[in-house]
Scaffold this active site. Structure first.
Site, PDB file in Angstrom:
ATOM      1  N   ARG A 134       0.863  -1.184   0.000  1.00 49.76           N
ATOM      2  CA  ARG A 134       0.000   0.000   0.000  1.00 49.76           C
ATOM      3  C   ARG A 134       0.897   1.231   0.000  1.00 49.76           C
ATOM      4  NH1 ARG A 134      -2.295   0.947   5.445  1.00 49.76           N
ATOM      5  NH2 ARG A 134      -0.910   2.735   5.417  1.00 49.76           N
ATOM      6  N   HIS A 143      -3.583   4.673   4.621  1.00 49.21           N
ATOM      7  CA  HIS A 143      -4.684   3.698   4.640  1.00 49.21           C
ATOM      8  C   HIS A 143      -5.923   4.277   3.956  1.00 49.21           C
ATOM      9  CE1 HIS A 143      -7.647   0.807   5.926  1.00 49.21           C
ATOM     10  NE2 HIS A 143      -8.310   1.752   6.561  1.00 49.21           N
ATOM     11  N   TYR A 149       3.550   5.451  11.532  1.00 48.69           N
ATOM     12  CA  TYR A 149       3.887   4.058  11.851  1.00 48.69           C
ATOM     13  C   TYR A 149       4.769   3.353  10.829  1.00 48.69           C
ATOM     14  CZ  TYR A 149      -0.311   3.581   8.920  1.00 48.69           C
ATOM     15  OH  TYR A 149      -1.227   3.692   7.920  1.00 48.69           O
TER      16      TYR A 149
HETATM   17  C1  LIG Z   1     -14.771  -5.583  11.263  1.00 44.97           C
HETATM   18  C2  LIG Z   1     -14.006  -4.348  11.057  1.00 44.97           C
HETATM   19  N1  LIG Z   1     -13.136  -3.936  12.003  1.00 44.97           N
HETATM   20  C3  LIG Z   1     -12.432  -2.811  11.846  1.00 44.97           C
HETATM   21  C4  LIG Z   1     -12.585  -2.052  10.742  1.00 44.97           C
HETATM   22  C5  LIG Z   1     -11.800  -0.767  10.579  1.00 44.97           C
HETATM   23  N2  LIG Z   1     -10.796  -0.954   9.545  1.00 44.97           N
HETATM   24  C6  LIG Z   1     -11.027  -0.527   8.292  1.00 44.97           C
HETATM   25  S1  LIG Z   1      -9.815  -0.989   7.265  1.00 44.97           S
HETATM   26  C7  LIG Z   1      -8.966  -1.758   8.478  1.00 44.97           C
HETATM   27  C8  LIG Z   1      -7.682  -2.455   8.155  1.00 44.97           C
HETATM   28  C9  LIG Z   1      -7.858  -3.469   7.094  1.00 44.97           C
HETATM   29  O1  LIG Z   1      -6.641  -4.000   6.734  1.00 44.97           O
HETATM   30  P1  LIG Z   1      -6.506  -5.057   5.579  1.00 44.97           P
HETATM   31  O2  LIG Z   1      -7.494  -6.150   5.773  1.00 44.97           O
HETATM   32  O3  LIG Z   1      -5.090  -5.440   5.499  1.00 44.97           O
HETATM   33  O4  LIG Z   1      -6.964  -4.266   4.277  1.00 44.97           O
HETATM   34  P2  LIG Z   1      -6.311  -2.930   3.654  1.00 44.97           P
HETATM   35  O5  LIG Z   1      -7.137  -1.793   4.161  1.00 44.97           O
HETATM   36  O6  LIG Z   1      -4.906  -2.865   4.088  1.00 44.97           O
HETATM   37  O7  LIG Z   1      -6.432  -3.069   2.186  1.00 44.97           O
HETATM   38  C10 LIG Z   1      -9.634  -1.639   9.683  1.00 44.97           C
HETATM   39  C11 LIG Z   1      -9.126  -2.155  10.962  1.00 44.97           C
HETATM   40  C12 LIG Z   1     -13.499  -2.500   9.775  1.00 44.97           C
HETATM   41  N3  LIG Z   1     -13.711  -1.810   8.647  1.00 44.97           N
HETATM   42  N4  LIG Z   1     -14.193  -3.643   9.950  1.00 44.97           N
END
Ligand SMILES: Cc1ncc(C[n+]2csc(CCOP(=O)(O)OP(=O)(O)O)c2C)c(N)n1
Ligand SMILES: [Mg+2]
Lengths: 403, 326
Positions: free
Chosen positions: A303, A307, A316
């Site tokens: 990425r 985020h 971080y």
């Molecule tokens: C069940 C849930 N918990 C927390 C969140 C908040 N949140 C949004 S994105 C994220 C991180 C997701 O990381 P990843 O699965 O690696 O996907 P990326 O965003 O890096 O593509 C979090 C914790 C959420 N959307 N859904």
């Protein structure tokens, strides 16, 4: 204390005389050596290997866009398909930059960028057939554009308007899924429907590296194995779940190996190598379509953005790390490969980028010109037909909106 | 004394209690290095270390279940859901175990865990980041359900929640996280749970609310005052167990009651308060109880969210209806 454990692979019931409860011998070991006892024939007992596995890593293009070896797959010579994919990757990147700029000027809500993941996304979009079903999470635009989702729809959704989810095409794809990993099960359920109806269709879900920690992900791949489903789950391992680095998410060496436990075919792929992604996907989709079951693909990418626009990744991770990741980014890599084959010129590049800018601007204009939804829209899609109880609330809301 | 906003009240309470009680640990997604997506836990990991401010893998069911295990074994976990909309997977652990651990074991095991989450709408957030889901928890026996609505109450109620011997759902109205600052002493003084706070005295109508809606309700009271109507404003603060007596005392005086909440109308906690008024205060009332609530529709994406949330105008209109009725 002696304790009965389940039988080991050889059917032997062990006494718990060492830390390995399956070890029959009266020995003393610490936790670490106890693990070893399972791996090696021990004290003359008949311990054997119950299961072993390997995870393949697939990559064709090196970072500079050269083929790693000569016997590349046919797809690596399919200039038309590669140029098309490259053009969509460029378009996606231009869109992404402009969406972020829109958010910065207050014309868009929080937006999740796809910078750096374009090869993975475009490979998915181009590998799926029109009739297949895609269950995305929230930053898979490249795949969605290929399938007919319009950039203005993406903007509408992040602009806080449900109509962004009302794709004209692809009509049966799922909408964006914010609750992490939940979409994996929707793809599994879709695949089950295809199987029950004997339709030669495939369901594909994407999930993040963080999402692979969630029960929904495990349950989905498990269902894929248990039911031999026409399912493909692609982990878009972009190394972070907001601030949590991949290494902190799990002690597993690869995310792909989680599929081993589900009993499905599992592979790790260079997610910044469009060719490798397509080869892996084509294989997985073909297997699924022919009734051979589910596949888990871990696409290793990065990425390059924050985020979302609400995040500041400098808190971080180091600038150096990001700089190093830019060296491996997918767009430059595929361009170098195409140029090496004389399939893409600097002039074409310039022209196409200008064209992308123009097309995205048109989409932005179309998004900004969308008339606001009426307040009644809040009510009108709650049920197939508006119940009387809700009709009263709707009338109240309309009165309140008039002020 | 420091001038702090609501979210700083949260941070201050966490820091105070972690320093005071080594059993307190904070766990959740992005709570450590990143300091929380709203900055609620900022600086805590530097101060107390990664073993007590724990960045977890991404799984809310896991976070809640770990909190149950930690709490039962003598720790004081403060588990964070990043947004209330991601608490649904936690409900299994909370309802099945946290809430009934004491009852199940006749007091042998207890679960003094806090489950905190930013709560409610109004910040232009994406889908699932704006729900008011308190009523899902008020129907679970064995839980405390607390919502803070000012910097001082955030500090004092969170301290009390962490010290409470039973599981607490602690909601933080994100819309007013940074609305204003007030002086709050970091003196470790907890505020009482299980009591309402009377925020404004009045004689004509009682406005009962909680969370971010305290803002609109106080504004409505101002608007009513300009017309010579004196509204009493009550912040329920602990929804469960409910301090009905404070509400009843107020209604004995004003004879009118409007309940305001942003959660959906049907099954919202306002229904519980209205039912108690009917049961215990019917003859004190001079007008039907009014409820101003969210509608029975999924929380809309942000373009329409302000049409969903109770507005000052809707509260004022409801209050006036109670006065016209008698
Ligand atoms: C069940 C849930 N918990 C927390 C969140 C908040 N949140 C949004 S994105 C994220 C991180 C997701 O990381 P990843 O699965 O690696 O996907 P990326 O965003 O890096 O593509 C979090 C914790 C959420 N959307 N859904
Ligand atoms: Mg990720």
């Amino acid at each position: 204390m002696a304790r009965q454990g389940p039988p080991n692979a050889a059917g032997y019931y062990g006494r718990n005389t060492c830390n390995n409860q399956y070890c029959a011998a009266p020995c003393i070991g610490d936790a670490k050596t106890a693990i070893k006892h399972v791996r090696i024939a021990h004290h003359g007992s008949s311990v054997s290997i119950a299961a072993s596995f390997e995870i393949e890593y697939l990559q064709y293009l090196d970072e500079s866009g050269k083929l790693l070896n000569e016997d590349a797959p046919a797809f690596a010579r399919d200039v038309r398909a590669l140029v098309d994919a490259y053009k969509l990757m460029c378009f996606t990147r231009v869109f992404d930059g402009k969406a972020i700029a829109l958010q910065r000027t207050g014309k868009l809500g929080t937006y999740a960028s796809c910078l750096g993941m374009e090869a993975t996304h475009v490979a998915i979009g181009s590998a799926l057939a029109e009739d297949d079903v895609f269950a995305p999470f929230y930053r898979d635009y490249g795949a969605q554009f290929q399938r007919g989702v319009k950039p203005r729809e993406v903007l509408l959704y992040w602009g806080g308007d449900e109509r962004g989810n009302d794709f004209a095409e692809p009509a049966h794809d799922f909408a964006w899924s914010v609750p992490i990993a939940t979409q994996c099960l929707h793809a599994a359920g879709s695949a089950l429907a295809f199987k029950i109806r004997k339709e030669p269709r495939v369901a594909l879900a994407t999930v993040g590296d963080g999402g692979t920690s969630k029960g929904d992900f495990y349950a989905a791949i498990n269902a894929g194995g248990a039911f031999t489903l026409p399912l493909v789950v692609v982990i878009v391992n972009n190394q972070y779940a907001i601030s949590i680095p991949r290494a902190q998410q799990t002690a597993a060496k690869t995310l792909a190996q989680k599929g081993i436990a589900a009993g499905i075919e599992s592979i790790q792929v260079d997610g910044n190598d469009l060719i490798a992604m397509r080869v892996a996907l084509d294989h997985a989709i073909k297997r699924a379509r022919h009734g051979h079951g589910a596949t888990l693909i871990e696409a290793v990418t990065y990425r390059l953005s924050d985020h979302t626009t609400a995040d500041d990744a400098r808190r971080y991770r180091s600038e150096d790390e990001v700089k190093a990741a830019w060296e491996k980014e997918p767009v430059k890599r595929l361009r170098a490969y195409l140029q090496g084959m004389n399939a893409w010129t600097d002039d074409e590049e310039k022209e196409w980028l200008a064209e992308c800018g123009k097309r995205v601007d048109e989409e932005i204009d179309a998004y900004l010109a969308v008339k606001p939804q009426p307040v009644s829209a809040m009510f009108d899609y709650t049920y197939a037909e508006l119940p009387l109880d809700l009709e009263r609330q709707r009338a109240d809301a309309l009165t309140a909106a008039k002020g | 004394m420091a001038q702090i906003n609501l979210i700083e009240g949260i941070t201050m309470a966490l820091a105070h209690e972690m320093a005071r009680d080594p059993a307190v640990v904070v766990l959740g997604e992005d709570v450590g290095v990143n300091g929380g997506v709203f900055r609620a836990t900022v600086g805590l990991q530097q101060k107390f270390g990664a073993e007590r401010v724990i960045d977890t893998p991404l799984d809310e069911a896991m976070i809640a279940g770990l909190a149950v295990g930690l709490a039962v074994q003598g720790m004081k976990p403060v588990a964070e859901a990043q947004f209330e909309g991601f608490m649904y997977p936690m409900i299994d652990q909370i309802a099945s175990h946290a809430a009934r651990m004491r009852t199940r074991t006749r007091g042998r095991l207890t679960c003094p865990a806090v489950f905190r989450a930013p709560w409610g709408g109004g910040i232009h957030a994406p889908e699932h980041h704006s729900e008011a889901i308190e009523a899902l928890f008020t129907n679970i026996a064995g839980l405390r359900v607390v919502i803070a609505s000012s910097p001082g109450r955030a500090y004092g109620l969170l301290l009390a929640s962490i010290r409470d011997p039973d599981p607490v759902i602690f909601f933080e109205p994100k819309r007013i996280y940074r609305q204003y600052k007030e002086e709050v002493a970091d003196d470790g003084e907890a505020l009482p749970l299980d009591v309402c706070f009377v925020l404004r005295d009045g004689s004509d109508v009682t406005l009962v609310t909680w969370g971010a809606q305290v803002k609109e309700t106080l504004e409505a009271a101002d608007a009513l005052a300009a017309e010579g109507i004196h509204a009493e404003v009550i912040d329920v603060a602990t929804l469960k167990p409910l301090d009905f007596d404070t509400i009843h005392e107020s209604v004995k005086k004003t004879h009118r009651c409007v309940i305001v909440h942003e959660a959906p109308y049907t099954g919202g906690f306002g229904g519980e308060i209205a039912a108690r008024l009917v049961e215990h205060a019917l003859y004190d009332l001079h007008a039907p109880v009014e409820r101003v609530a969210g509608y029975d529709v999924p929380m809309p994406l942000y373009k329409l969210e302000m049409n969903y949330l109770p507005s000052v105008a809707r509260i004022v209109a409801a209050a006036k209806r109670t006065l016209q009725a008698s």
